[in-house]
Design a protein around this motif. Structure first.
Motif, mmCIF file in Angstrom:
data_model
loop_
_atom_site.group_PDB
_atom_site.id
_atom_site.type_symbol
_atom_site.label_atom_id
_atom_site.label_comp_id
_atom_site.label_asym_id
_atom_site.label_seq_id
_atom_site.Cartn_x
_atom_site.Cartn_y
_atom_site.Cartn_z
ATOM 1 N N LEU B 119 5.116 -17.850 -1.929
ATOM 2 C CA LEU B 119 4.392 -17.460 -3.146
ATOM 3 C C LEU B 119 5.035 -17.953 -4.447
ATOM 4 C CD1 LEU B 119 3.293 -13.799 -2.283
ATOM 5 C CD2 LEU B 119 2.011 -15.916 -2.007
ATOM 6 N N MET B 120 6.344 -18.186 -4.416
ATOM 7 C CA MET B 120 6.997 -18.654 -5.634
ATOM 8 C C MET B 120 7.115 -20.180 -5.585
ATOM 9 S SD MET B 120 7.449 -15.781 -7.199
ATOM 10 C CE MET B 120 8.542 -16.001 -8.592
ATOM 11 N N ASP B 121 7.178 -20.810 -6.764
ATOM 12 C CA ASP B 121 7.297 -22.268 -6.799
ATOM 13 C C ASP B 121 8.744 -22.712 -6.661
ATOM 14 O OD1 ASP B 121 4.523 -22.936 -7.220
ATOM 15 O OD2 ASP B 121 4.733 -21.903 -9.126
ATOM 16 N N GLU B 122 9.666 -21.804 -6.929
ATOM 17 C CA GLU B 122 11.090 -22.159 -6.848
ATOM 18 C C GLU B 122 11.868 -20.902 -6.477
ATOM 19 O OE1 GLU B 122 12.412 -24.424 -10.402
ATOM 20 O OE2 GLU B 122 14.052 -22.981 -10.433
ATOM 21 N N VAL B 123 12.743 -21.011 -5.483
ATOM 22 C CA VAL B 123 13.601 -19.879 -5.096
ATOM 23 C C VAL B 123 15.008 -20.431 -4.888
ATOM 24 C CG1 VAL B 123 14.036 -18.057 -3.381
ATOM 25 C CG2 VAL B 123 11.679 -18.699 -3.903
ATOM 26 N N ILE B 124 15.972 -19.915 -5.654
ATOM 27 C CA ILE B 124 17.359 -20.397 -5.524
ATOM 28 C C ILE B 124 18.297 -19.190 -5.431
ATOM 29 C CG2 ILE B 124 19.229 -21.705 -6.633
ATOM 30 C CD1 ILE B 124 17.008 -23.303 -8.104
ATOM 31 N N TYR B 125 19.163 -19.206 -4.434
ATOM 32 C CA TYR B 125 20.145 -18.125 -4.276
ATOM 33 C C TYR B 125 21.538 -18.688 -4.504
ATOM 34 C CZ TYR B 125 22.847 -14.347 -2.117
ATOM 35 O OH TYR B 125 23.740 -13.339 -1.882
ATOM 36 N N LYS B 126 22.313 -18.030 -5.356
ATOM 37 C CA LYS B 126 23.673 -18.494 -5.659
ATOM 38 C C LYS B 126 24.631 -17.318 -5.679
ATOM 39 C CE LYS B 126 22.884 -22.413 -8.747
ATOM 40 N NZ LYS B 126 22.835 -22.756 -10.161
ATOM 41 N N THR B 127 25.867 -17.574 -5.318
ATOM 42 C CA THR B 127 26.897 -16.546 -5.437
ATOM 43 C C THR B 127 28.025 -17.123 -6.271
ATOM 44 O OG1 THR B 127 26.358 -15.623 -3.312
ATOM 45 C CG2 THR B 127 28.523 -15.132 -4.134
ATOM 46 N N GLU B 128 28.346 -16.470 -7.374
ATOM 47 C CA GLU B 128 29.461 -16.946 -8.211
ATOM 48 C C GLU B 128 30.027 -15.783 -9.022
ATOM 49 O OE1 GLU B 128 27.600 -20.122 -10.313
ATOM 50 O OE2 GLU B 128 26.112 -18.806 -11.194
ATOM 51 N N GLU B 129 31.325 -15.831 -9.231
ATOM 52 C CA GLU B 129 32.035 -14.805 -10.013
ATOM 53 C C GLU B 129 31.630 -13.392 -9.611
ATOM 54 O OE1 GLU B 129 31.417 -15.674 -14.094
ATOM 55 O OE2 GLU B 129 32.169 -17.724 -13.894
ATOM 56 N N LYS B 130 31.665 -13.122 -8.330
ATOM 57 C CA LYS B 130 31.363 -11.800 -7.766
ATOM 58 C C LYS B 130 29.930 -11.334 -8.018
ATOM 59 C CE LYS B 130 36.137 -10.231 -8.084
ATOM 60 N NZ LYS B 130 37.065 -9.357 -8.775
ATOM 61 N N LYS B 131 29.095 -12.241 -8.493
ATOM 62 C CA LYS B 131 27.687 -11.872 -8.685
ATOM 63 C C LYS B 131 26.801 -12.744 -7.812
ATOM 64 C CE LYS B 131 27.071 -9.490 -12.982
ATOM 65 N NZ LYS B 131 26.262 -9.284 -14.154
ATOM 66 N N ASN B 132 25.809 -12.130 -7.209
ATOM 67 C CA ASN B 132 24.800 -12.880 -6.462
ATOM 68 C C ASN B 132 23.583 -13.017 -7.364
ATOM 69 O OD1 ASN B 132 26.471 -12.584 -4.106
ATOM 70 N ND2 ASN B 132 25.657 -10.507 -3.913
ATOM 71 N N THR B 133 23.026 -14.195 -7.386
ATOM 72 C CA THR B 133 21.869 -14.417 -8.249
ATOM 73 C C THR B 133 20.729 -15.028 -7.449
ATOM 74 O OG1 THR B 133 23.403 -14.971 -10.023
ATOM 75 C CG2 THR B 133 21.107 -15.501 -10.405
ATOM 76 N N LEU B 134 19.596 -14.372 -7.508
ATOM 77 C CA LEU B 134 18.391 -14.945 -6.912
ATOM 78 C C LEU B 134 17.464 -15.324 -8.067
ATOM 79 C CD1 LEU B 134 16.720 -15.490 -4.288
ATOM 80 C CD2 LEU B 134 15.672 -13.268 -4.682
ATOM 81 N N SER B 135 17.155 -16.598 -8.153
ATOM 82 C CA SER B 135 16.257 -17.063 -9.221
ATOM 83 C C SER B 135 14.937 -17.496 -8.625
ATOM 84 C CB SER B 135 16.871 -18.251 -9.958
ATOM 85 O OG SER B 135 18.148 -17.919 -10.428
ATOM 86 N N MET B 136 13.862 -17.062 -9.259
ATOM 87 C CA MET B 136 12.528 -17.416 -8.756
ATOM 88 C C MET B 136 11.658 -17.828 -9.942
ATOM 89 S SD MET B 136 11.832 -14.196 -6.203
ATOM 90 C CE MET B 136 11.643 -12.912 -7.430
ATOM 91 N N ARG B 137 10.866 -18.853 -9.722
ATOM 92 C CA ARG B 137 9.974 -19.295 -10.797
ATOM 93 C C ARG B 137 8.554 -19.435 -10.263
ATOM 94 N NH1 ARG B 137 11.549 -22.055 -15.362
ATOM 95 N NH2 ARG B 137 13.460 -22.784 -14.400
ATOM 96 N N LYS B 138 7.617 -19.007 -11.088
ATOM 97 C CA LYS B 138 6.212 -19.230 -10.717
ATOM 98 C C LYS B 138 5.467 -19.788 -11.928
ATOM 99 C CE LYS B 138 2.334 -17.212 -8.238
ATOM 100 N NZ LYS B 138 2.277 -18.176 -7.143
ATOM 101 N N PHE B 139 4.819 -20.910 -11.708
ATOM 102 C CA PHE B 139 4.055 -21.538 -12.785
ATOM 103 C C PHE B 139 2.680 -20.870 -12.912
ATOM 104 C CE2 PHE B 139 7.115 -24.849 -11.633
ATOM 105 C CZ PHE B 139 7.632 -25.139 -12.884
ATOM 106 N N PHE B 140 2.160 -20.854 -14.115
ATOM 107 C CA PHE B 140 0.844 -20.238 -14.330
ATOM 108 C C PHE B 140 -0.277 -21.101 -13.747
ATOM 109 C CE2 PHE B 140 3.092 -18.533 -18.283
ATOM 110 C CZ PHE B 140 3.569 -17.447 -17.593
ATOM 111 N N LYS B 141 -0.095 -22.417 -13.744
ATOM 112 C CA LYS B 141 -1.029 -23.425 -13.191
ATOM 113 C C LYS B 141 -2.380 -23.438 -13.860
ATOM 114 C CE LYS B 141 1.336 -23.553 -8.868
ATOM 115 N NZ LYS B 141 1.532 -22.843 -7.622
#
Lengths: 114, 141
Positions: B119-141
């Motif tokens: 459902l999302m156009d972009e999904v990126i999972y990262k772990t850095e400096e004791k933080k986990n980050t999940l980034s998701m992007r969805k375009f309006f199209k």
């Protein structure tokens, strides 16, 4: 979770009265329906007319009920599925696994003919 | 539309999810988005992502912090979700749906990440400096 249970001949109609079946309440929903299965209800129609939102935990709970009933020679059918919930069934291809009917009467009829 | 960001911080509790969806809908609906399917996809992906964090990163424990940063621009909605729980890089790698005709082989879990990626156009999972980050992007199209 508030659920309405109605017995129609040999079929138990389960109607969740909340708008959401999701991670926060799906366990409660599942355990209440399992209580009914344990009491001997093996033909179950789940009426989803009030449910506007379902996540993968909600789907997991329905799969669990399907498996439980199948292993006890029972069956489950879904009816009155709202469009947003239909979308997640299609996306995860679970529309090919569950018997889904437009209305409660049609779902009940399939059990009567078995 | 001018781009802007909103930061939301909340406790790691599954029963907060409906409220969180309402808040995020309210922020987005004040903008140009007027598409029920778009909102539903965002609701669902937020639920899946936050549920994963609570269950796996925080092992279902309350009292942990989850932070969400929403950035709305003219083209898309970008959602960044941060937690300080256990790292789980493998959890976001399995995107496939296991299909089977046999009811007894159907899995009861494991569809959340598939849904995110569908459902999302972009999904990126990262772990850095004791933080986990999940980034998701969805375009309006």
């Amino acid at each position: 979770m508030e659920i309405e249970f109605t017995k129609k001949d040999l079929v138990l109609v389960v109607k969740p009265l909340e708008k959401n079946i999701e991670a926060g309440n799906s366990r409660d929903f599942k355990s209440k329906v399992i209580e009914q299965i344990d009491q001997g209800n093996k033909k179950i129609v789940i009426n989803l007319s009030k449910v506007e939102f379902m996540d993968s935990s909600g789907l997991g709970c329905l799969i669990s009920l399907l498996k439980q009933l199948a292993s006890h020679q029972g069956a489950v059918a879904l009816c009155d599925v709202q469009d947003p919930v239909k979308r997640i069934f299609s996306l995860t291809r679970l529309n090919q696994v569950f018997s889904i009917f437009p209305s409660e009467d049609e779902a009940i009829k399939t059990f009567s003919s078995r | 539309m001018k781009s802007f960001s909103v930061k939301i911080s909340f406790e790691s509790r599954l029963d907060f999810l409906p409220m969180l969806r309402k808040i995020i809908r309210s922020i987005c609906s004040d903008q140009v988005i007027n598409n029920e399917n778009f909102f539903h996809d965002i609701d669902l992906c937020l639920n899946e992502a936050v549920t994963n964090i609570i269950k796996h990163a925080y092992n279902n424990e309350h009292d942990h912090e989850i932070e969400i940063i929403l950035t709305l621009s003219a083209t898309d909605l970008f959602i960044k979700i941060l937690d300080t729980g256990a790292r789980n890089p493998r959890a976001y790698k399995n995107h496939t749906l296991k299909e089977t005709d046999k009811i007894e082989e159907l899995g009861e879990s494991g569809r959340g990440v598939f849904i995110l990626n569908e459902l999302m156009d972009e999904v990126i999972y990262k772990t850095e400096e004791k933080k986990n980050t999940l980034s998701m992007r969805k375009f309006f199209k």
